[in-house]
Scaffold this motif. Structure first.
Motif, PDB file in Angstrom:
ATOM      1  N   PRO A  42       0.828  -1.203   0.000  1.00 33.11           N
ATOM      2  CA  PRO A  42       0.000   0.000   0.000  1.00 33.11           C
ATOM      3  C   PRO A  42       0.866   1.258   0.000  1.00 33.11           C
ATOM      4  O   PRO A  42       1.849   1.346   0.737  1.00 33.11           O
ATOM      5  CB  PRO A  42      -0.805  -0.108   1.299  1.00 33.11           C
ATOM      6  CG  PRO A  42      -0.772  -1.567   1.653  1.00 33.11           C
ATOM      7  CD  PRO A  42       0.543  -2.071   1.151  1.00 33.11           C
ATOM      8  N   ILE A  91      -3.845  -3.519  -0.204  1.00 33.05           N
ATOM      9  CA  ILE A  91      -4.349  -3.132   1.114  1.00 33.05           C
ATOM     10  C   ILE A  91      -3.533  -3.869   2.174  1.00 33.05           C
ATOM     11  O   ILE A  91      -2.923  -4.912   1.882  1.00 33.05           O
ATOM     12  CB  ILE A  91      -5.841  -3.485   1.281  1.00 33.05           C
ATOM     13  CG1 ILE A  91      -6.060  -5.008   1.259  1.00 33.05           C
ATOM     14  CG2 ILE A  91      -6.689  -2.794   0.218  1.00 33.05           C
ATOM     15  CD1 ILE A  91      -7.466  -5.452   1.631  1.00 33.05           C
ATOM     16  N   THR A 137     -13.111  -4.845  -0.002  1.00 30.63           N
ATOM     17  CA  THR A 137     -11.657  -4.754  -0.139  1.00 30.63           C
ATOM     18  C   THR A 137     -11.257  -3.965  -1.380  1.00 30.63           C
ATOM     19  O   THR A 137     -10.185  -3.360  -1.410  1.00 30.63           O
ATOM     20  CB  THR A 137     -11.012  -6.155  -0.193  1.00 30.63           C
ATOM     21  OG1 THR A 137     -11.479  -6.861  -1.350  1.00 30.63           O
ATOM     22  CG2 THR A 137     -11.349  -6.956   1.055  1.00 30.63           C
ATOM     23  N   TRP A 143     -11.280  -0.467  -0.389  1.00 34.80           N
ATOM     24  CA  TRP A 143     -10.094  -0.195   0.422  1.00 34.80           C
ATOM     25  C   TRP A 143      -8.858  -0.016  -0.448  1.00 34.80           C
ATOM     26  O   TRP A 143      -7.958   0.764  -0.100  1.00 34.80           O
ATOM     27  CB  TRP A 143      -9.868  -1.316   1.434  1.00 34.80           C
ATOM     28  CG  TRP A 143     -10.966  -1.423   2.449  1.00 34.80           C
ATOM     29  CD1 TRP A 143     -11.895  -0.470   2.754  1.00 34.80           C
ATOM     30  CD2 TRP A 143     -11.257  -2.547   3.275  1.00 34.80           C
ATOM     31  NE1 TRP A 143     -12.760  -0.941   3.722  1.00 34.80           N
ATOM     32  CE2 TRP A 143     -12.395  -2.210   4.066  1.00 34.80           C
ATOM     33  CE3 TRP A 143     -10.700  -3.811   3.435  1.00 34.80           C
ATOM     34  CZ2 TRP A 143     -12.959  -3.091   4.990  1.00 34.80           C
ATOM     35  CZ3 TRP A 143     -11.255  -4.686   4.354  1.00 34.80           C
ATOM     36  CH2 TRP A 143     -12.368  -4.321   5.127  1.00 34.80           C
ATOM     37  N   GLU A 166      -6.726   3.160   0.465  1.00 34.78           N
ATOM     38  CA  GLU A 166      -5.427   2.980   1.126  1.00 34.78           C
ATOM     39  C   GLU A 166      -4.264   3.536   0.317  1.00 34.78           C
ATOM     40  O   GLU A 166      -3.112   3.475   0.755  1.00 34.78           O
ATOM     41  CB  GLU A 166      -5.173   1.496   1.401  1.00 34.78           C
ATOM     42  CG  GLU A 166      -6.081   0.876   2.447  1.00 34.78           C
ATOM     43  CD  GLU A 166      -5.799   1.374   3.861  1.00 34.78           C
ATOM     44  OE1 GLU A 166      -4.691   1.894   4.090  1.00 34.78           O
ATOM     45  OE2 GLU A 166      -6.689   1.247   4.718  1.00 34.78           O
TER      46      GLU A 166
END
Length: 265
Positions: free
Chosen positions: A125, A145, A183, A186, A190
């Motif tokens: 990330p 992530i 996810t 995310w 992120e």
């Protein structure tokens, strides 16, 4: 065509305190909405109730589903999911306040997809250091992530908040498909600083059921970054992976990362 029994949900905005302020009542109203939006990933989760009711665990191991979001579902409102059997699959709709809010399809393909882990690069990330733009979401860039494990308690909390009534997830300790799709959000969150943004659609091919004790990661490639009607869009092609080696789901994910209202501000 055969219609399945409608599935009614008292919608709940899981993301009221999210850094995405499109789920905050006051911010969402500035964009012309009545209040904070129930996240698209959770509306998608409502939709998945129908194919899981029809095909059971097998759908979470090899099913295919897509969803597109047109109108908001609001916290506290009733959302009604309906599904009709068409050509061996399901045509799914979500309606709330008398409006069509989302639609999609679900099916059980007979062919097994050929997914190679090596086609999806492992990345770290980047972090929330730079604004979301053409550079942070550059086409061809790989996003990731931090690895996470949902756990039994986290799963129970999500099932409660997503208003899921199917006992399958709790009985078999399987990660809910709505949590899997989160996810992909995310992966965007992120790796850049995002203002208010909107998830507009996803397609997901399930490859295996994920245990609540699995460690999950995402390997997501930016496949598009473009303007449309004044909005800035980003598209991802991602693989959700369990324990570093087991493909769980292959996803295409589309979001407006900079709405035209913020561009004009």
């Amino acid at each position: 065509m055969t219609a399945l029994k409608p599935y009614s949900i008292h919608a709940y905005n899981l993301a009221k305190n999210s850094e995405n302020k499109m789920h905050d009542d006051s911010v969402a109203r500035r964009f012309g909405f009545q209040g904070g939006l129930v996240p698209g990933v959770d509306v998608f989760a409502y939709m998945t109730h129908m194919p899981v009711a029809k095909w059971g665990r097998a759908f979470l191991e090899r099913g295919l589903m897509d969803g597109r979001f047109f109108k908001p579902v609001y916290d506290g409102e009733t959302a009604v999911v309906t599904a009709e059997e068409i050509d061996g699959g399901l045509a799914i709709k979500v309606e709330s306040r008398g409006e069509l809010c989302a639609s999609g399809t679900a099916s059980m393909p007979s062919d097994a997809p050929k997914i190679s882990l090596g086609d999806f690069q492992v990345a770290a990330p980047v972090g929330k250091h730079a604004p979301a733009d053409e550079k942070t979401y550059q086409t061809g860039k790989w996003l990731a992530i931090p690895p996470f494990t949902l756990g039994a308690h986290g799963s129970s909390e999500y099932l409660r908040d997503a208003r899921e009534t199917d006992p399958l997830y709790d009985d078999e300790k399987i990660v809910h498909t709505g949590m899997l799709l989160r996810t992909m959000n995310w992966a965007l969150m992120e790796n850049a600083i995002l203002g208010p943004w909107i998830h507009v659609g996803s397609t997901i091919r399930y490859l295996a059921a994920a245990s609540v004790e699995d460690e999950l990661t995402v390997r997501a490639k930016v496949t598009g970054n473009y303007d449309r009607k004044g909005h800035k869009f980003v598209e991802l092609d991602g693989l959700i992976v369990a324990n570093g080696s087991k493909p769980i789901a292959h996803c295409q994910h589309i979001a407006i990362y900079r709405p035209r209202e913020t561009m004009a501000a």
